[in-house]
Design a protein around this motif. Structure first.
Motif, short mmCIF file in Angstrom:
data_model
loop_
_atom_site.label_atom_id
_atom_site.label_comp_id
_atom_site.label_asym_id
_atom_site.label_seq_id
_atom_site.Cartn_x
_atom_site.Cartn_y
_atom_site.Cartn_z
N GLY A 111 51.52 -102.66 121.20
CA GLY A 111 51.28 -101.33 121.75
C GLY A 111 51.55 -100.33 120.64
O GLY A 111 52.65 -99.79 120.51
N GLY A 148 50.48 -97.29 119.89
CA GLY A 148 50.03 -95.92 120.13
C GLY A 148 50.93 -94.95 119.37
O GLY A 148 51.30 -95.21 118.21
N ALA A 149 51.28 -93.84 120.04
CA ALA A 149 52.09 -92.83 119.37
C ALA A 149 53.41 -93.43 118.85
O ALA A 149 53.72 -93.37 117.66
CB ALA A 149 52.36 -91.67 120.33
N MET A 150 54.18 -94.01 119.75
CA MET A 150 55.50 -94.52 119.36
C MET A 150 55.40 -95.79 118.53
O MET A 150 56.12 -95.98 117.54
CB MET A 150 56.35 -94.79 120.61
CG MET A 150 56.80 -93.54 121.31
SD MET A 150 57.90 -92.55 120.28
CE MET A 150 59.47 -93.27 120.71
N ASP A 169 47.14 -103.79 119.09
CA ASP A 169 46.69 -102.79 120.07
C ASP A 169 45.28 -103.15 120.53
O ASP A 169 44.50 -103.74 119.79
CB ASP A 169 46.70 -101.39 119.46
CG ASP A 169 46.85 -100.32 120.53
OD1 ASP A 169 47.97 -99.79 120.72
OD2 ASP A 169 45.84 -100.03 121.22
N LYS A 170 44.99 -102.75 121.78
CA LYS A 170 43.67 -103.09 122.34
C LYS A 170 42.63 -102.02 122.03
O LYS A 170 41.46 -102.19 122.36
CB LYS A 170 43.78 -103.26 123.86
CG LYS A 170 44.13 -101.98 124.58
CD LYS A 170 44.09 -102.14 126.09
CE LYS A 170 44.42 -100.82 126.74
NZ LYS A 170 44.45 -100.83 128.18
N LEU A 194 55.88 -101.49 122.91
CA LEU A 194 55.87 -100.03 123.11
C LEU A 194 54.59 -99.57 123.81
O LEU A 194 53.97 -98.59 123.42
CB LEU A 194 56.04 -99.31 121.77
CG LEU A 194 57.50 -99.04 121.42
CD1 LEU A 194 57.69 -98.67 119.96
CD2 LEU A 194 58.12 -97.98 122.32
N LYS A 253 52.91 -98.16 127.49
CA LYS A 253 53.40 -97.44 128.66
C LYS A 253 53.85 -98.49 129.68
O LYS A 253 53.35 -99.64 129.67
CB LYS A 253 52.27 -96.58 129.25
CG LYS A 253 51.85 -95.43 128.34
CD LYS A 253 52.67 -94.20 128.64
CE LYS A 253 52.52 -93.06 127.66
NZ LYS A 253 51.20 -92.57 127.42
N GLN A 313 51.45 -100.65 131.54
CA GLN A 313 50.59 -101.52 130.72
C GLN A 313 51.32 -102.78 130.25
O GLN A 313 50.71 -103.66 129.65
CB GLN A 313 50.11 -100.74 129.48
CG GLN A 313 49.35 -99.47 129.81
CD GLN A 313 49.23 -98.54 128.61
OE1 GLN A 313 50.08 -98.52 127.73
NE2 GLN A 313 48.16 -97.76 128.59
N MET A 341 49.89 -106.46 128.71
CA MET A 341 50.18 -106.70 127.29
C MET A 341 50.88 -108.03 127.10
O MET A 341 50.50 -108.85 126.27
CB MET A 341 51.02 -105.55 126.72
CG MET A 341 51.60 -105.82 125.36
SD MET A 341 50.35 -106.19 124.10
CE MET A 341 50.18 -104.60 123.34
N SER A 344 60.19 -98.91 125.87
CA SER A 344 59.36 -98.06 126.74
C SER A 344 60.23 -97.41 127.81
O SER A 344 61.25 -97.98 128.22
CB SER A 344 58.27 -98.89 127.43
OG SER A 344 57.46 -99.53 126.48
N ASN A 345 59.79 -96.26 128.30
CA ASN A 345 60.49 -95.58 129.38
C ASN A 345 60.20 -96.25 130.71
O ASN A 345 59.19 -96.94 130.86
CB ASN A 345 60.01 -94.12 129.47
CG ASN A 345 60.62 -93.25 128.38
OD1 ASN A 345 61.72 -93.54 127.89
ND2 ASN A 345 59.93 -92.19 128.02
N TRP A 377 63.60 -90.82 119.64
CA TRP A 377 62.53 -90.50 118.70
C TRP A 377 61.30 -90.09 119.50
O TRP A 377 61.14 -90.51 120.65
CB TRP A 377 62.18 -91.74 117.84
CG TRP A 377 63.26 -92.06 116.84
CD1 TRP A 377 64.25 -92.98 117.01
CD2 TRP A 377 63.45 -91.47 115.56
NE1 TRP A 377 65.06 -93.00 115.89
CE2 TRP A 377 64.58 -92.07 114.98
CE3 TRP A 377 62.78 -90.48 114.83
CZ2 TRP A 377 65.07 -91.73 113.72
CZ3 TRP A 377 63.25 -90.15 113.58
CH2 TRP A 377 64.38 -90.76 113.04
N THR A 378 60.44 -89.27 118.91
CA THR A 378 59.20 -88.88 119.57
C THR A 378 58.04 -89.05 118.59
O THR A 378 58.27 -89.24 117.39
CB THR A 378 59.23 -87.41 120.04
OG1 THR A 378 59.43 -86.59 118.90
CG2 THR A 378 60.31 -87.17 121.06
N SER A 379 56.83 -88.95 119.11
CA SER A 379 55.66 -89.13 118.27
C SER A 379 54.42 -88.67 119.03
O SER A 379 54.41 -88.68 120.25
CB SER A 379 55.54 -90.61 117.94
OG SER A 379 54.48 -90.83 117.08
N GLU A 434 52.96 -92.80 134.16
CA GLU A 434 54.05 -93.76 134.38
C GLU A 434 54.82 -93.48 135.68
O GLU A 434 55.90 -94.02 135.88
CB GLU A 434 55.03 -93.72 133.19
CG GLU A 434 54.48 -94.33 131.91
CD GLU A 434 55.49 -94.41 130.77
OE1 GLU A 434 56.03 -93.35 130.38
OE2 GLU A 434 55.74 -95.52 130.26
#
Ligand code: NAD
Length: 309
Positions: free
Chosen positions: A7, A9-11, A30-31, A75, A77, A80, A84, A102-103, A127-129, A270
């Motif tokens: 995963g 993505g952003a993170m 990643d898909k 990482l 969502k 998902q 995954m 993941s949250n 951390w964020t992204s 989410e």
């Protein structure tokens, strides 16, 4: 350490980038075909606090991943995660360690369908992204991570993981009760993500509403009651304090939460792993959770309308 990011993505891109810069052997999984192709062709373009860098990391679609990894950092969502894990089953063996950052509530239970408790490590991260498009990510600010072994996994691997994360600058520390941290973050996100999405506002604008406290307190109370009845002793005052802190524009108040962004991009949110998780557990425990129920239904209605338009 041989690390796969499941995963990216952003993170996942942030984590892949930071591990790679620190010299680790990283593969992104990643898909998203365009994202994977651009990363392989031109590298991952990273805006690292205003400085543009090109990072060469191999990226693969899930069905092309192979080999053994010491660590798979998941990482996606929360909604998902199950798909995954199913798609990367061929690269998981009994020596594979899985870390989930993941949250949301319920991710550990999903992982337990695929690996033993001893292979699972879970954490929360500040951390964020942000993804700017395929192959492009923007990183701002700094963060930290707290993580814990979920079962009786290897102490040696866990220490190596913490050391590897800290060499990469992640500010990782061992949590004494990661479930409390995960659930507290889920309660905070159940307030801020959900209200900001329904009200189409940023966090600071929500905090500035005259009736923000009336809206958020009963919701936090429901989350706390459900958590305590489930044996997870989250701290109501700590959640309220954390929410109050983020209202400040300097602390993230001008940020539109990810649920808002997902909805506006017509993606699923989410919510079922935030308010939805608290309301489902409330039902099982015969605890009334009218706020969480209603907010979950409203977000589902908004998802439906967004897809229809
Ligand atoms: P994202 O949507 O940017 O990334 C998820 C990635 O997973 C996507 O690139 C998607 O293509 C990929 N993916 C999903 N299902 C897949 C599958 N079956 N096979 C292969 N790839 C798949 O999400 P994100 O913002 O990186 O967030 C990841 C998690 O981290 C979420 O739980 C989020 O709440 C949490 N989080 C995000 C931030 C942030 O700043 N973005 C901060 C803290 C925590």
């Amino acid at each position: 350490m041989k690390i796969a990011i499941a995963g990216a993505g952003a993170m996942g891109s942030r984590f892949g980038y930071m591990f790679k810069v620190a010299g680790q052997d990283v593969t992104l999984i990643d898909k998203w075909q365009d994202h994977v192709s651009i990363i392989n062709r031109s590298g991952l373009t990273v805006n690292d606090n205003g400085v543009t860098k090109i990072c060469r990391i191999p990226a693969v679609l899930p069905d092309r991943a192979d080999g053994h990894y010491d660590l798979i950092l998941v990482l996606t969502k929360a909604m998902q995660l199950d798909v995954m894990m199913k798609s990367i089953r061929p690269i998981i063996d009994e020596r594979t360690n899985i870390l989930i950052l993941s949250n949301g509530i319920g991710n550990i239970e999903t992982l337990e369908k695929y690996v033993s408790k001893e292979q699972i490590y879970a954490g929360v991260t500040l951390w964020t992204s942000e993804l700017d498009g395929p192959g492009k990510v923007t990183l701002t600010g700094s963060g930290s991570i707290e993580l814990q072994k979920i079962g009786e996994g290897s102490d040696q691997f866990f220490q190596a993981l913490i050391d590897t994360m800290n060499q990469a600058g992640f500010n990782a520390k061992v949590s004494r009760n990661v479930l409390v941290s995960i659930w507290q973050k889920a309660a905070l996100n159940s307030v801020l993500n959900t209200y900001c999405t329904i009200l189409s506002c940023n966090i600071g604008q929500f905090g500035g509403l005259e009736n923000a406290v009336e809206l958020l307190q009963p919701l936090v109370n429901e989350c706390v009651t459900v958590a305590h009845s489930s044996g997870v002793m989250i701290d109501r005052d700590a959640i309220l304090k954390a929410i109050g802190t983020i209202f400040d524009p300097k602390m993230g108040g001008d940020h539109y939460p990810s649920m808002y962004q997902d909805l506006h991009s017509k993606r699923r949110t989410e919510v079922d792993f935030l308010n939805g998780a608290f309301s489902r557990m409330g039902d099982r425990l015969h605890i009334a959770t009218p706020y969480n129920h209603l907010l979950t239904d409203l977000i589902h209605a908004k998802e439906h309308l967004a897809r229809a338009n």
